[in-house]
Design a protein around this motif. Structure first.
Motif: not given
Length: 743
Positions: A689-694
């Motif tokens: 989530p830190e790189d590809y979070g919503e």
């Protein structure tokens, strides 16, 4: 038999005057006597009760126009056969164009009579306005005699006399000349009022001297460039050929007006985009024509200068009128020598197809010669712009021209090697287009042997140069982003698997890879920043057919060690709906009620047919028309890796993010997937989530999969609701078809 002299009309073809009045051809329009694309109208074929009334009204209007002397070129004598104009029209079943009839309708007649009455009334009012008393006349006469000085030089009348300014155009032209010459004294006199109100008087030579000063100042401030001198020579050559063609008529001897020739010369110069600041110097043009035609003589008739050929100069006239084949061959050889010398120049690197690249690729002399061959050498035939066919033929001639012929034993196998300096845009475009559409080497080589296209090797070189130039831009910008995409525009992307020949996974011709497409949604045409690439042909390996490598960050797919299937689904963050403002919901509800009311009327009305009965058609017909803007799209280089892997989906998300951030900084990337790839993308978002979070990346279904999911949801809702039984009982469809709608 001696020739009859005839003044040549440069506006329309001249015709020999007939001693008898022209006869009316009743099969043509009785007014213009010409064949046009317009249909003819015959009043005798009218379905009205008073058949032939159209002849009566036309005859009456023509008689009234003749009384007002406003008939123009139409002669009523040719319409009267002795029993009146109307009788002649009825007897011969006259026809006319409707546009010609409108020139003599009742409205035009009433306006003409009104103008005539106003003119007569003004002429009657002039004597009444000019009445003065005897004492007033004496005083005004004394004052005018005391003030009769020239407006320009301030001198009395003298032997030449003074002329009084009576027209405002004279005042406007004098003001223009004074402003151009910066004559402060003359401008000070004109500041009091116009010359007509001041009752200004002037010497004719003073006014002419003012005009000559302006013309001299304009001519001294303009120097002809090399381009203007070349165009002037071409236009003069066309004018000479026009005079020669007119002279070849054996029945008449042409007479030319110098003023008309000068006007024709100036019009052609302006059409060739050569700005002529001053009037054409007619005296210099006359001297050039006399030097070109030794047997031409000039005669003054009033203010006009007439130019004719001297009949008694036998040797000159015979040589000019005879078609000597030897002289024609010499002329052709000289023309070919002149054009051939100007067709070779310096080699220019290929840089795409910019504006006016075709016009700049061929010399003006070659283009003028081809235009003369196609359209005729006369100046009257060269009044239109250069045709595309002439431009294409000129490029082909330059492309296939050689300086020296290569002598070989087997002349049939001679192959022309085209120099880089002779390559023009048309054969280059033909070769690239054929290779892009067909990928067939034989077709390109066949057209190359015919001299219509560049060679197949040259096509590969240009393709490699374009590919290497794009790769250099990728390295320079540190991002793989096609140059057709524009900067600062909202950008989205789509990732999907691409399969070619999927019959076998191990076949040599099969391909199972991943494709990434970039889409840009423009608000208006021309939005954003242009990123067009400049093709670099000056590289060391410019002749190489090998394309460079793409950036390593793009081609290398990093492996993934984590297991995304075990990732936990985060809690959904839902935003509460604001129901305080229900105006939009109320508006949409009213729109749906309007559609229901329209559907009800359609069902009740069984006689009439209605187009917009469905929900989609009804709402589409009520949408305002909007100017659609074509979106830009580009396909990134394909990947050999399969799309159904976590590593490939994660890498595609990285590539899209970097491209979007470069094109439109600050925008959150939006990526569309199909249903299987969408599941992998969501698992990647939950795992990292830190790189590809919503909040950093928007992952969504494609349009087709959104529609499929919506229809499947509707089917789940209708399952077991009695929908199938309702359709079957209404005899709309069979049970199997109705069940397929739901499932």
């Amino acid at each position: 038999m001696s020739k009859s002299f005839k003044l040549v009309d440069l506006e329309r073809p001249s015709s020999t005057p007939s001693p008898h009045p022209p006869q009316t051809n009743w099969k043509l329009c009785i007014i213009c006597q010409e064949e046009k694309g317009e249909a003819l109208t015959c009043p005798s074929q009218s379905k009205r009760q008073d058949v032939g009334s159209g002849y009566r009204s036309l005859a009456q209007n023509l008689m009234k126009f003749q009384e007002l002397e406003l008939l123009g070129t139409l002669k009523l004598e040719r319409l009267d056969e002795g029993h009146g104009i109307e009788a002649a029209m009825v007897t011969n079943t006259a026809q006319y164009h409707q546009t010609c009839r409108l020139k003599y309708n009742n409205t035009k007649l009433q306006r003409a009579e009104k103008r005539t009455l106003q003119t007569e009334g003004d002429s009657q009012d002039i004597p009444a306005m000019s009445k003065r008393t005897r004492s007033h006349s004496r005083s005004s006469t004394t004052e005018s005699k005391a003030q009769e000085l020239c407006f320009f030089c301030g001198q009395p009348a003298g032997a030449d006399g003074l002329h009084e300014a009576t027209m405002l155009p004279l005042d406007r032209r004098v003001r223009t000349c004074a402003t151009f010459l910066e004559d402060t004294e003359l401008l000070a006199q004109l500041s009091v009022g116009d010359m007509v109100a001041l009752e200004a008087k002037y010497h004719t030579k003073c006014l002419v001297g003012l005009y000559n000063r302006v013309r001299k100042a304009k001519s001294e401030g303009h120097e002809d460039t090399d381009h203007e001198r070349r165009v002037s020579a071409i236009v003069f050559a066309e004018l000479v050929l026009y005079i020669e063609e007119t002279r070849c008529d054996e029945e008449t001897a042409p007479v030319f007006k110098l003023a008309d020739l000068a006007q024709l010369y100036q019009s052609r110069m302006e059409q060739l985009q050569v700005k002529v600041n001053t009037k054409v110097h007619s005296t210099r043009l006359k001297q050039r024509l006399l030097a070109q035609f030794p047997d031409m003589r000039t005669h003054n008739k009033g203010r006009d200068i007439l130019m004719v050929f001297e009949e008694d100069v036998g040797a000159v006239l015979v040589k000019a009128c005879e078609l000597d084949s030897d002289n024609d061959a010499v002329y052709l050889a000289r023309a070919a020598q002149i054009i051939h010398r100007r067709m070779f120049g310096e080699a220019k690197p290929f840089n795409g197809f910019p504006n006016r690249c075709q016009e700049e690729s061929v010399p003006s002399h070659l283009l003028a010669l081809v235009s003369m061959i196609l359209e005729g050498p006369s100046i009257k035939d060269q009044m239109e712009d250069t045709s595309r066919s002439a431009l294409g033929i000129a490029q082909m001639l330059k492309f296939n021209s050689i300086k020296h012929r290569r002598n070989r034993d087997n002349s049939s196998s001679l192959t022309v090697r085209h120099s880089a300096a002779q390559v023009t845009p048309v054969p280059t475009y033909i070769g690239l287009m054929l290779h892009a559409h067909t990928r067939k080497r034989d077709l390109v080589e066949r057209l190359s042997h015919l001299g219509m296209s560049i060679s197949y090797d040259r096509v590969l070189e240009l393709s490699s140069q374009m590919g290497n130039s794009v790769c250099e831009q990728f390295y320079r910008e540190q991002v793989v982003c096609p140059p057709t995409l524009r900067g600062k525009v909202f950008t989205t992307a789509a990732v999907d698997n691409i399969d070619h020949n999927p019959s076998a996974t191990t076949a040599k011709e099969s391909f199972h890879g991943t494709s990434i497409s970039i889409f840009q949604h423009l608000s208006y045409t021309g939005e954003g920043v242009d990123r067009s690439v400049v093709i670099n042909e000056g590289l060391v390996n410019a002749s190489s057919k090998i394309i460079g490598h793409l950036p390593q960050y793009y081609t290398d797919v990093p492996p993934v060690t984590s297991n995304v299937k075990m990732s936990s689904v985060p809690a959904a963050r839902l935003a509460s709906l604001n129901r305080s403002d229900s105006s939009q919901l109320r508006k949409h509800t009213e729109d749906e009620n309007v559609w229901l009311h329209n559907t009800k009327q359609v069902l009740e009305d069984e006689n009439e047919t209605h187009d917009n009965t469905s929900w989609a058609a009804f709402h589409a017909s009520h949408q305002p028309p909007e100017a659609r803007v074509v979106c830009h799209n580009a396909l990134l280089p394909l990947f050999l890796d399969s799309a159904h892997t976590v590593a490939m989906i994660r890498h595609s998300m990285d590539v899209v993010t970097k491209a979007v951030q470069y094109l439109n900084p600050g925008q959150i990337p939006v990526v569309a997937f199909d249903q299987p790839l969408f599941a992998l993308a969501k698992q990647i978002q939950w795992t990292w989530p830190e790189d590809y979070g919503e909040d950093k990346l928007v992952v969504m279904f494609g349009g087709l999969h959104i529609e499929m999911a919506a229809l499947k949801t509707l089917g789940d809702w209708l399952q077991g609701s009695g929908w199938v039984n309702a359709l079957v009982q209404a005899e709309i469809t069979t049970p199997g078809t109705a069940d397929s709608f739901v499932t």
